[in-house]
Write a protein that holds these residues in place. Structure first.
Motif, PDB file in Angstrom:
ATOM      1  N   ASN A  62       0.796  -1.223   0.000  1.00  0.00           N
ATOM      2  CA  ASN A  62       0.000   0.000   0.000  1.00  0.00           C
ATOM      3  C   ASN A  62       0.827   1.271   0.000  1.00  0.00           C
ATOM      4  O   ASN A  62       0.322   2.345   0.327  1.00  0.00           O
ATOM      5  CB  ASN A  62      -0.957  -0.005   1.188  1.00  0.00           C
TER       6      ASN A  62
ATOM      7  N   ASN B 155      -9.290  -1.785  -6.543  1.00  0.00           N
ATOM      8  CA  ASN B 155      -7.836  -1.990  -6.489  1.00  0.00           C
ATOM      9  C   ASN B 155      -7.100  -1.052  -7.431  1.00  0.00           C
ATOM     10  O   ASN B 155      -6.015  -0.580  -7.119  1.00  0.00           O
ATOM     11  CB  ASN B 155      -7.503  -3.431  -6.879  1.00  0.00           C
ATOM     12  N   THR B 158      -6.212   2.213  -5.772  1.00  0.00           N
ATOM     13  CA  THR B 158      -5.008   2.246  -4.930  1.00  0.00           C
ATOM     14  C   THR B 158      -3.756   2.234  -5.794  1.00  0.00           C
ATOM     15  O   THR B 158      -2.781   2.903  -5.486  1.00  0.00           O
ATOM     16  CB  THR B 158      -4.944   1.055  -3.954  1.00  0.00           C
ATOM     17  N   ARG B 159      -3.788   1.469  -6.895  1.00  0.00           N
ATOM     18  CA  ARG B 159      -2.619   1.475  -7.769  1.00  0.00           C
ATOM     19  C   ARG B 159      -2.392   2.864  -8.336  1.00  0.00           C
ATOM     20  O   ARG B 159      -1.259   3.323  -8.469  1.00  0.00           O
ATOM     21  CB  ARG B 159      -2.820   0.466  -8.900  1.00  0.00           C
ATOM     22  N   CYS B 209      -4.151   4.334   1.229  1.00  0.00           N
ATOM     23  CA  CYS B 209      -4.414   3.179   0.361  1.00  0.00           C
ATOM     24  C   CYS B 209      -4.984   1.972   1.111  1.00  0.00           C
ATOM     25  O   CYS B 209      -5.777   1.216   0.551  1.00  0.00           O
ATOM     26  CB  CYS B 209      -3.129   2.744  -0.345  1.00  0.00           C
ATOM     27  N   SER B 213      -7.823  -0.825  -0.137  1.00  0.00           N
ATOM     28  CA  SER B 213      -7.532  -2.196  -0.568  1.00  0.00           C
ATOM     29  C   SER B 213      -8.206  -3.222   0.344  1.00  0.00           C
ATOM     30  O   SER B 213      -8.547  -4.310  -0.097  1.00  0.00           O
ATOM     31  CB  SER B 213      -6.024  -2.433  -0.692  1.00  0.00           C
ATOM     32  N   ALA B 216     -11.630  -3.587  -1.053  1.00  0.00           N
ATOM     33  CA  ALA B 216     -11.623  -4.426  -2.246  1.00  0.00           C
ATOM     34  C   ALA B 216     -11.542  -5.902  -1.860  1.00  0.00           C
ATOM     35  O   ALA B 216     -12.257  -6.744  -2.401  1.00  0.00           O
ATOM     36  CB  ALA B 216     -10.445  -4.052  -3.143  1.00  0.00           C
ATOM     37  N   LYS B 217     -10.687  -6.200  -0.876  1.00  0.00           N
ATOM     38  CA  LYS B 217     -10.518  -7.582  -0.440  1.00  0.00           C
ATOM     39  C   LYS B 217     -11.820  -8.120   0.149  1.00  0.00           C
ATOM     40  O   LYS B 217     -12.231  -9.245  -0.120  1.00  0.00           O
ATOM     41  CB  LYS B 217      -9.403  -7.640   0.604  1.00  0.00           C
TER      42      LYS B 217
END
Lengths: 219, 225
Positions: A62, B155, B158-159, B209, B213, B216-217
């Motif tokens: 992250n 996701n 975050t990328r 972030c 994430s 998303a998980k």
């Protein structure tokens, strides 16, 4: 487009590409090692260690590589840990890549049905033999696409090395643009060299993916 | 605190400035994601079309964008297009253009993967029932792909946020640049500030972030069963 200039610059780019490749490959090898260790710890649910691995994976996934590198290269020397720029690049890449590789390996291991392990045990196979002959062959074919994607991703990320003054492809291009203002030629060479490095791996990845799709059990 | 250089952050408006820098990065990634999701869906659907020419052109374009390091794309847009076309491009605009292009390519690949994963008989049963192509997509394919796509597109956010750290290198003042400025300004008073300030930037990115994430998980796990 001035071709004389391009031919004059090629040796410089070759040198830079070599550095990009060398550090990239080293970083990826360490990333694979870190990833494999973390994946095994997560898979066997080793107490305590699995918590550390989980924290590491979240921290590394992250945050951007550039920030990690800045912290290692400019931050750590202030508390007495001085690192050479090249070592810093490799360590940063391994720190970032380790978590991505761990996730790729772990998802492969976990995709193998539990019934496979149990059947192997009931047939009298030892733990090591079950891993070697039953789980790994299936897990590997499942993780290959993610693994190849990670390699491309990590090689792409090496372009960030230029920010800690490593003379990689990006740095060379930036430097030459600053010196001679031959923007078009420099960027053209930059694109060409990255394509030379990355395109074969990308093609290999899609070929492997297509071939391995049939290797799964019962799929 | 002095030794680690964390004291600098509590002087004046330094922390607020750092957060302001993070906001610049977040703003750019949110705008880029907002552009790339609809475009990516359209391109992804086109990539599954039967027309070989369309598929070929799209493939070359998308593979090129995905294979090039984002920094190379930033340099091409920020330095080369401005020179060739003579337009006046701000760093922020250039980064939105690049990240939207990159996000579109990534998104279209996700959409293509999700569409391919739908078994062929779903399309065929749809048309056997007399639905038009549009209706098949609208009522059968899209509802099934959306569940698969939402965690993946989260996701992508975050990328995107992580990649925005690169815009420092084309001179946009974002969180890392502000960090550099703070460290430079306090070089004499607090020579060790690089450690504390960069650690803070590291943690700020993590705080930005990580929840996304995790979401998303969570969605992935919830909808996969």
């Amino acid at each position: 487009m001035n071709w004389d200039v391009i031919f004059k610059y090629i040796p410089l780019y070759k040198k830079a590409a070599w550095l990009t490749l060398r550090l990239g490959v080293l970083g990826i090898v360490f990333a694979i090692l870190v990833g494999a260790i973390c994946a095994v710890i997560a898979y066997y649910r080793v107490p305590v260690l699995k918590r550390i691995v989980a924290v590491y994976i979240e921290l590394s996934r992250n945050t951007p590589l550039l920030v990690q590198l800045f912290f290692i290269y400019y931050g750590l020397p202030k508390v007495g840990v001085s690192v050479d720029a090249e070592v810093c690049g490799v360590v940063g890449l391994a720190f970032l890549g380790g978590s991505y590789m761990a996730e790729a390996f772990r998802s492969g291991l976990e995709a193998v049905d539990k019934i496979q392990t149990e059947s192997a045990y009931s047939l009298g196979l030892s733990r090591a033999k079950t891993m070697r002959y039953v789980i790994l062959p299936q897990a590997v074919s499942i993780s290959v696409p993610a693994f190849m994607a990670n390699i491309i991703f990590l090689l792409k990320e090496t372009s960030v090395f230029s920010a800690i003054s490593l003379m990689d492809l990006m740095f060379t291009a930036k430097d030459l643009i600053g010196l001679y203002y031959k923007t078009t030629e420099c960027l053209f060479l930059l694109v060409v060299f990255y394509l030379i490095i990355l395109l074969p791996i990308s093609i290999l990845g899609s070929v492997l993916e297509r071939r391995l799709r049939y290797a799964g059990f019962g799929a | 605190m002095q030794a680690l250089g964390l004291d600098v952050l509590f002087k004046g408006k330094n922390m607020v400035r750092l957060l302001g820098g993070l906001w610049v990065a977040l703003k750019i990634s949110i705008i880029s994601v907002a552009i790339s999701i609809p475009l990516g869906i359209i391109l992804g659907m086109l990539m599954t079309s039967k027309n070989k020419v369309i598929r070929g052109i799209l493939r070359v374009y998308l593979e090129f964008i995905r294979i090039m390091p984002q920094m190379v794309l930033l340099f091409i847009v920020f330095f080369e297009t401005t020179r060739v076309w003579g337009w006046d491009l701000k760093g922020e605009t250039a980064s939105v253009i690049v990240f939207a292009m990159w996000g579109t390519a990534e998104m279209s690949d996700l959409v293509r993967g999700a569409l391919i994963s739908i078994p062929k008989h779903q399309y065929e049963s749809g048309s056997a029932l007399g639905l038009t192509k549009l209706q098949v997509y609208l009522y059968i394919i899209i509802p099934q792909t959306v569940r698969r796509l939402i965690p993946l597109s989260i996701n992508l956010i975050t990328r995107m946020i992580k990649t925005t750290s690169l815009i420092l290198l084309i001179g946009v003042v974002e969180v890392l640049k502000v960090a550099q400025q703070i460290i430079e300004a306090n070089r004499m008073v607090s020579p060790n500030s690089a450690f504390g300030v960069y650690l803070t930037v590291f943690l700020l990115y993590f705080i930005a972030c990580w929840p996304i994430s995790m979401l998303a998980k969570y969605l992935e796990r919830k909808w996969n069963t």
